[in-house]
Design an enzyme around this catalytic site. Structure first.
Site, PDB file in Angstrom:
ATOM      1  N   LYS A 108      65.383  86.613  32.205  1.00  0.00           N
ATOM      2  CA  LYS A 108      66.755  85.881  32.749  1.00  0.00           C
ATOM      3  C   LYS A 108      66.165  84.530  33.755  1.00  0.00           C
ATOM      4  O   LYS A 108      65.109  84.578  34.281  1.00  0.00           O
ATOM      5  CB  LYS A 108      67.501  86.839  33.805  1.00  0.00           C
ATOM      6  CG  LYS A 108      68.872  86.558  33.594  1.00  0.00           C
ATOM      7  CD  LYS A 108      69.642  87.041  32.396  1.00  0.00           C
ATOM      8  CE  LYS A 108      71.181  86.448  32.625  1.00  0.00           C
ATOM      9  NZ  LYS A 108      71.818  87.096  31.414  1.00  0.00           N
ATOM     10  N   ASP A 165      74.838  81.981  30.366  1.00  0.00           N
ATOM     11  CA  ASP A 165      75.371  82.876  31.145  1.00  0.00           C
ATOM     12  C   ASP A 165      76.365  82.465  32.178  1.00  0.00           C
ATOM     13  O   ASP A 165      76.967  81.289  31.575  1.00  0.00           O
ATOM     14  CB  ASP A 165      74.220  83.654  31.880  1.00  0.00           C
ATOM     15  CG  ASP A 165      74.576  85.088  32.660  1.00  0.00           C
ATOM     16  OD1 ASP A 165      74.570  86.063  31.968  1.00  0.00           O
ATOM     17  OD2 ASP A 165      74.708  84.958  34.088  1.00  0.00           O
TER      18      ASP A 165
HETATM   19  P1  NDP Z   1      81.521  82.242  32.473  1.00  0.00           P
HETATM   20  O1  NDP Z   1      80.808  81.331  33.407  1.00  0.00           O
HETATM   21  O2  NDP Z   1      82.002  81.929  31.310  1.00  0.00           O
HETATM   22  O3  NDP Z   1      82.746  83.179  33.199  1.00  0.00           O
HETATM   23  C1  NDP Z   1      82.590  83.814  34.277  1.00  0.00           C
HETATM   24  C2  NDP Z   1      83.768  84.304  34.862  1.00  0.00           C
HETATM   25  O4  NDP Z   1      83.604  85.106  35.985  1.00  0.00           O
HETATM   26  C3  NDP Z   1      84.720  83.291  35.461  1.00  0.00           C
HETATM   27  O5  NDP Z   1      86.117  83.262  35.267  1.00  0.00           O
HETATM   28  C4  NDP Z   1      84.320  83.071  37.124  1.00  0.00           C
HETATM   29  O6  NDP Z   1      85.381  82.771  37.777  1.00  0.00           O
HETATM   30  C5  NDP Z   1      84.115  84.484  37.074  1.00  0.00           C
HETATM   31  N1  NDP Z   1      83.469  84.817  38.308  1.00  0.00           N
HETATM   32  C6  NDP Z   1      81.983  84.264  38.409  1.00  0.00           C
HETATM   33  N2  NDP Z   1      81.330  84.758  39.833  1.00  0.00           N
HETATM   34  C7  NDP Z   1      82.378  85.293  40.212  1.00  0.00           C
HETATM   35  C8  NDP Z   1      82.379  85.942  41.475  1.00  0.00           C
HETATM   36  N3  NDP Z   1      81.438  85.809  42.394  1.00  0.00           N
HETATM   37  N4  NDP Z   1      83.787  86.555  41.717  1.00  0.00           N
HETATM   38  C9  NDP Z   1      84.707  86.615  40.908  1.00  0.00           C
HETATM   39  N5  NDP Z   1      84.850  86.125  39.737  1.00  0.00           N
HETATM   40  C10 NDP Z   1      83.430  85.538  39.566  1.00  0.00           C
HETATM   41  O7  NDP Z   1      80.396  83.733  32.156  1.00  0.00           O
HETATM   42  P2  NDP Z   1      80.341  84.808  31.312  1.00  0.00           P
HETATM   43  O8  NDP Z   1      81.728  84.944  30.568  1.00  0.00           O
HETATM   44  O9  NDP Z   1      79.435  84.243  30.242  1.00  0.00           O
HETATM   45  O10 NDP Z   1      79.658  85.809  31.726  1.00  0.00           O
HETATM   46  C11 NDP Z   1      80.374  86.845  32.523  1.00  0.00           C
HETATM   47  C12 NDP Z   1      79.512  88.121  32.870  1.00  0.00           C
HETATM   48  O11 NDP Z   1      79.052  88.712  31.541  1.00  0.00           O
HETATM   49  C13 NDP Z   1      78.399  88.007  33.693  1.00  0.00           C
HETATM   50  O12 NDP Z   1      77.978  89.113  34.487  1.00  0.00           O
HETATM   51  C14 NDP Z   1      77.052  87.838  32.645  1.00  0.00           C
HETATM   52  O13 NDP Z   1      75.879  87.990  33.134  1.00  0.00           O
HETATM   53  C15 NDP Z   1      77.619  88.905  31.582  1.00  0.00           C
HETATM   54  N6  NDP Z   1      77.050  88.594  30.286  1.00  0.00           N
HETATM   55  C16 NDP Z   1      77.445  87.410  29.537  1.00  0.00           C
HETATM   56  C17 NDP Z   1      76.874  87.370  28.211  1.00  0.00           C
HETATM   57  C18 NDP Z   1      77.517  85.891  27.499  1.00  0.00           C
HETATM   58  O14 NDP Z   1      77.025  86.095  26.331  1.00  0.00           O
HETATM   59  N7  NDP Z   1      77.769  85.033  28.226  1.00  0.00           N
HETATM   60  C19 NDP Z   1      76.212  88.420  27.586  1.00  0.00           C
HETATM   61  C20 NDP Z   1      76.054  89.660  28.276  1.00  0.00           C
HETATM   62  C21 NDP Z   1      76.546  89.554  29.404  1.00  0.00           C
HETATM   63  P3  NDP Z   1      85.319  80.772  38.335  1.00  0.00           P
HETATM   64  O15 NDP Z   1      85.481  80.128  37.201  1.00  0.00           O
HETATM   65  O16 NDP Z   1      86.137  81.106  39.226  1.00  0.00           O
HETATM   66  O17 NDP Z   1      83.630  80.896  38.445  1.00  0.00           O
END
Ligand code: NDP
Length: 450
Positions: A130, A170
């Protein structure tokens, strides 16, 4: 857990905490795995003698570096970036890059450790890694994001390669950032290789990669429900986040006949009693992906509730998919959800539920799919993207989807094989931890003391 195993977990965790002071997220992720594995290892001395768990909780290496770039006003900015190459026993390092101001070495170590077990569970030949930076993309212009990506790649390119380490996206790293990073890599390395996954279709990406994590989480949820003779259709679902994972989880839940009533971002959540149907989801996707707006605007547009600074877990539902970030659902939330009749929880995000919340779900016989199993769809299609790049072919969307569904079904079966109790209830946390551990551990045993 028997008293002697509890004492062994505590002794193991005390040594880990001493070696990794202050890394609370990393401690949390290891503890959850150690609680499943230590009773399992107690009956398998070959792993204990070879110190396999100690080796698997110590990253192979961590690369830390400075990223210096200039903002639009010409000011020099400095960020810190990392690549945690956690374990390559069963394949080249593989895992995403995160851009978020709260990124620390501890967060990336927890994610790299989880990734190692998750990648093993997929059955594909991928090690765990990561990386990322404490860079905040929010409020930055496109030119600033591009300059940051190029500056980061000036160092990172030395450490990655299709047979060494293959990053992906991510939080904060989506298609746009992958384009900038891969473009910079091409100029620096002068090699067009499958060194990144999550690439656009035009330059070597796989069909269905953007959808894979969210769709995969819903496929896993479907398997859990089917195993207890239930289904997604007709249920109310609560989803957190509005990023890549959340949007595609909402899409698949709706396609399977559930009504999704929430979405969130770091400012708050919307509660749409009408349901985020296909038309509303298209609007939300455009808001978040093209216009980079906030979910509050959805509430304004569709006239539904918006709860500033809150998380959606008090909204009654049968299905819950936390898809935003780590530790976003705590024990108080879990107790409330149990009281409101939640039936199944699938973690789209990594470690979104605290340890106590997970224990509450399990104690109340709620079907609980941990992230390393439920969100493995993303890395699964990344693995398929690597295969397509190596073979210089491109599979159709239908072909990739069929493989994704098959692999999510296989992961579910592995969890059941190692997690089913005498009464038939499946502890998916234990199942995923043991099944993910086996393959990496057996490879390490075969390699001798490395
Ligand atoms: P994105 O950046 O596309 O979206 C993240 C989302 O979560 C946004 O809506 C963001 O809001 C919100 N968010 C981020 N940080 C916080 C916080 N501290 N408190 C509240 N809301 C928060 O990321 P992904 O959708 O790609 O990833 C989401 C999760 O899934 C993570 O845990 C990641 O590690 C996991 N994941 C992702 C994969 C992938 O293929 N993308 C694969 C496996 C797991 P805002 O816009 O306000 O920042």
């Amino acid at each position: 857990m028997a008293a002697n195993n509890k004492a062994r977990v505590e002794a193991f965790m005390a040594r880990l905490a001493w070696r990794n002071p202050g890394e609370t997220e990393f401690h949390q992720a290891v503890r959850e795995v150690a609680e499943s594995l230590i009773p399992f290892l107690a009956e398998r001395p070959q792993y204990e003698t070879a110190r396999v768990l100690e080796r698997m909780t110590e990253p192979d290496r961590i690369i830390t570096f400075r990223v210096t770039w200039q903002d639009d006003a010409g000011q020099v900015r400095v960020n810190r970036a990392w690549r945690v190459q956690f374990n390559n026993a069963i394949g080249p390092y593989k895992g995403g890059l995160r851009f978020h101001p709260a990124t620390t070495q501890s967060v990336l170590k927890f994610l790299g450790f989880e990734q190692t077990l998750k990648n093993s569970l997929t059955g594909l030949p991928m090690g765990g890694a990561k990386g990322g930076a404490n860079f905040n993309p929010r409020g930055k212009s496109e030119a600033e994001v591009m300059r940051f990506c190029q500056a980061m790649m000036r160092e990172l390119h030395r450490h990655i390669g299709p047979d060494t380490d293959v990053p992906a996206g991510d939080i904060g790293v989506g298609a746009r950032e992958i384009g900038f990073l891969f473009g910079a890599y091409l100029r620096l390395a002068n090699r067009f290789t499958g060194v990144f996954t999550g690439k656009a279709l035009a330059f070597g990406g796989s069909a269905l990669r953007p959808e894979a994590t969210g769709y995969g989480a819903v496929y896993f949820l479907r398997e859990m429900l089917a195993a207890s003779r239930d289904e997604v259709a007709g249920k109310t679902a609560v989803v957190s986040g509005s990023g890549n994972v959340a949007l595609h989880a909402i899409e698949k839940l709706t396609e399977f006949g559930a009504k999704v009533v929430t979405a969130s971002d770091s400012d708050g959540f919307i509660h749409d009693a009408h349901g985020i149907d296909t038309e509303r989801l298209a609007w939300l996707k455009d808001l978040k992906q093209a216009r980079r707006g906030r979910v509050a605007e959805y509430a304004e547009h569709f006239g539904c509730e918006y709860h500033e600074g809150a998380r959606p877990w008090a909204v009654p539902c049968q299905l819950a998919l936390p898809c935003a970030t780590e530790n976003e659902l705590d024990d108080a939330d879990a107790r409330g959800m149990v009281g409101n009749g939640v039936r199944a929880v699938a973690e789209g995000a990594n470690m979104p539920c605290t340890g106590d919340a997970v224990r509450t779900f399990t104690a109340n016989r709620i079907l609980f799919g941990p992230g390393k199993a439920a969100n493995a769809g993303g890395v699964t299609v990344s693995g398929l993207e690597q295969s397509q790049n190596a073979l210089r072919i491109a599979w159709s969307r239908e072909e990739v989807d069929a493989r994704l569904q098959r692999i999510m079904g296989d992961i579910h079966e592995k969890c059941c094989a190692d997690g089913a109790g005498a009464d038939g209830f499946v502890d998916y946390v234990r199942g995923a931890n043991i099944a993910g551990f086996r393959k990496v551990a057996d490879a390490l045993l075969a390699y001798g003391a490395v």
